[in-house]
Design a protein around this motif. Structure first.
Motif, PDB file in Angstrom:
ATOM      1  N   LEU A   1      47.921   2.659  19.189  1.00 36.12           N
ATOM      2  CA  LEU A   1      46.631   2.607  18.508  1.00 36.12           C
ATOM      3  C   LEU A   1      45.539   2.573  19.572  1.00 36.12           C
ATOM      4  CD1 LEU A   1      45.384   2.361  15.642  1.00 36.12           C
ATOM      5  CD2 LEU A   1      45.398  -0.112  15.959  1.00 36.12           C
ATOM      6  N   THR A   2      44.623   3.534  19.532  1.00 37.15           N
ATOM      7  CA  THR A   2      43.538   3.573  20.507  1.00 37.15           C
ATOM      8  C   THR A   2      42.295   2.890  19.952  1.00 37.15           C
ATOM      9  OG1 THR A   2      41.995   5.019  21.703  1.00 37.15           O
ATOM     10  CG2 THR A   2      42.953   5.896  19.683  1.00 37.15           C
ATOM     11  N   PRO A   3      41.606   2.089  20.736  1.00 34.05           N
ATOM     12  CA  PRO A   3      40.422   1.399  20.239  1.00 34.05           C
ATOM     13  C   PRO A   3      39.243   2.318  19.953  1.00 34.05           C
ATOM     14  CG  PRO A   3      40.711   0.988  22.589  1.00 34.05           C
ATOM     15  CD  PRO A   3      41.949   1.682  22.122  1.00 34.05           C
ATOM     16  N   GLU A   4      39.302   3.557  20.402  1.00 34.90           N
ATOM     17  CA  GLU A   4      38.192   4.485  20.214  1.00 34.90           C
ATOM     18  C   GLU A   4      38.355   5.357  18.968  1.00 34.90           C
ATOM     19  OE1 GLU A   4      36.800   5.822  24.495  1.00 34.90           O
ATOM     20  OE2 GLU A   4      38.993   5.678  24.445  1.00 34.90           O
ATOM     21  N   GLY A   5      39.344   5.044  18.139  1.00 30.11           N
ATOM     22  CA  GLY A   5      39.693   5.911  17.029  1.00 30.11           C
ATOM     23  C   GLY A   5      38.651   6.055  15.940  1.00 30.11           C
ATOM     24  N   LEU A   6      37.745   5.088  15.792  1.00 28.41           N
ATOM     25  CA  LEU A   6      36.723   5.163  14.735  1.00 28.41           C
ATOM     26  C   LEU A   6      35.312   5.196  15.305  1.00 28.41           C
ATOM     27  CD1 LEU A   6      38.188   2.777  12.001  1.00 28.41           C
ATOM     28  CD2 LEU A   6      38.062   5.271  11.956  1.00 28.41           C
ATOM     29  N   ASN A   7      35.184   5.582  16.562  1.00 27.24           N
ATOM     30  CA  ASN A   7      33.862   5.623  17.180  1.00 27.24           C
ATOM     31  C   ASN A   7      32.915   6.561  16.440  1.00 27.24           C
ATOM     32  OD1 ASN A   7      34.690   3.838  19.084  1.00 27.24           O
ATOM     33  ND2 ASN A   7      34.485   5.198  20.841  1.00 27.24           N
ATOM     34  N   GLY A   8      31.662   6.130  16.334  1.00 27.27           N
ATOM     35  CA  GLY A   8      30.648   6.930  15.674  1.00 27.27           C
ATOM     36  C   GLY A   8      30.618   6.783  14.170  1.00 27.27           C
ATOM     37  N   THR A   9      31.437   5.877  13.625  1.00 29.95           N
ATOM     38  CA  THR A   9      31.496   5.675  12.179  1.00 29.95           C
ATOM     39  C   THR A   9      31.108   4.246  11.833  1.00 29.95           C
ATOM     40  OG1 THR A   9      33.757   4.817  11.931  1.00 29.95           O
ATOM     41  CG2 THR A   9      33.521   7.198  12.219  1.00 29.95           C
TER      42      THR A   9
END
Length: 314
Positions: free
Chosen positions: A256-264
């Motif tokens: 699981l990458t911590p950047e997966g929901l960036n910009g949302t």
């Protein structure tokens, strides 16, 4: 109808993000102060009292000072600092936290924007405490990693400035166990013991993972991964910005990458574990500058002004 907005501290990381998310909205107008006027108490007070809604993106003491300057009984305030997150008279600005919370925000003139780490923690734990799956007296641990933007200008300069090559790829902090998010997480989760909070920062700009480990054998009532997952699904049924990954999805994941929901403005909750086992890892994924900060502020603004909740966030 046009609503007048003043962002006090709009030059900071959160202020800039909020202004960007509000850009182009015809139903909003903005009061902006030049650098000299921002340092003039009279000009600042005038702006604070002229707005329909004020968003404070300031350190705690400066936020308290700003609130004290507001004389107008009609001005609504969203405070993005930690100054009022457990204060009497302020509504906690996490609309999905519990039944009735969204309605409380709509009716409130004073809303405290949640912290990024607490948003993930509370999203995972509060429904389970409310349902009695986790007892309020249980000692809780939360491990988390965030991008460096969560540390504000000083930390951004550390990772992006001239000496960025010297910045570590990963660093644990809050080692004195007195982090300012602890009261907020403990209170709004319905816990009676202080949360043990273990935060860290990685060498990437934004995005975060918040994890709560559970030993099922330590819970007073025997439960299972299916029961825990079901409680979270029920708690967030119909919500637009908080979703719960299916058990089938989590079982198929290897990372699981911590950047997966960036910009949302979204937050995704996961329940990891062996269905036959005794341990569970509750994990929240969100953008620390989105649902963890500016996105949440815009969501609260929409609610407080009677606008469509998801405007500017989809």
């Amino acid at each position: 109808m046009t609503h007048t907005i003043f962002i006090d501290g709009e030059a900071g990381t959160t202020g800039l993000e909020i202004r960007e998310r509000l850009k182009g909205r015809g139903e909003l107008s903005f009061i902006s102060l030049g650098e000299a006027d921002r340092k003039d108490p009279a000009k600042r007070k005038e702006a604070l009292n002229a707005a329909d809604l004020v968003i404070l993106c300031l350190p705690d003491d400066a936020a308290r000072e700003a609130v004290a300057m507001i004389d107008s009984p009609t001005v609504k305030v969203i405070d993005a600092s930690t100054a009022y997150r457990v204060a009497s008279g302020w509504t906690y600005g996490f609309a999905e936290l519990r039944p009735g919370q969204r309605e409380a925000i709509v009716e409130s003139k004073r809303v405290s924007n949640p912290g990024c780490y607490p948003t993930g923690f509370l999203g995972l734990v509060a429904p389970l405490v409310r349902e009695g799956i986790i007892p309020g007296f249980l000692p809780m641990t939360v491990n988390a990693v965030s991008g460096y933007s969560g540390g504000g200008k000083s930390m951004i300069a550390e990772f992006e400035g001239p000496d960025a090559a010297k910045a570590p790829p990963y660093r644990a902090y809050g080692l004195g166990l007195k982090h300012k998010h602890v009261p907020e997480m403990t209170r709004h989760a319905g816990l009676t013991r202080d949360v043990l909070f273990a935060p860290s920062v990685g060498a990437y700009r934004q995005g975060m993972i918040v994890e709560v480990p559970l030993q099922l054998a330590a819970l007073p009532s025997r439960t299972s991964i299916e029961v825990i997952h079901g409680a979270l699904v029920e708690a967030y049924e119909g919500e637009r910005f908080v979703e719960v990954a299916s058990l089938e999805e989590t079982e198929a994941m290897t990372g699981l990458t911590p950047e997966g929901l960036n910009g949302t403005n979204s937050m995704r909750l996961h329940v990891f574990g062996d269905r036959e086992g005794e341990q569970v890892r509750l994990v929240a994924l969100l953008d620390n500058l989105g649902k963890g900060a500016s996105g949440a502020a815009v969501q609260n603004l929409n609610l407080m002004l009677g606008l469509y909740e998801a405007t500017g966030l989809e």
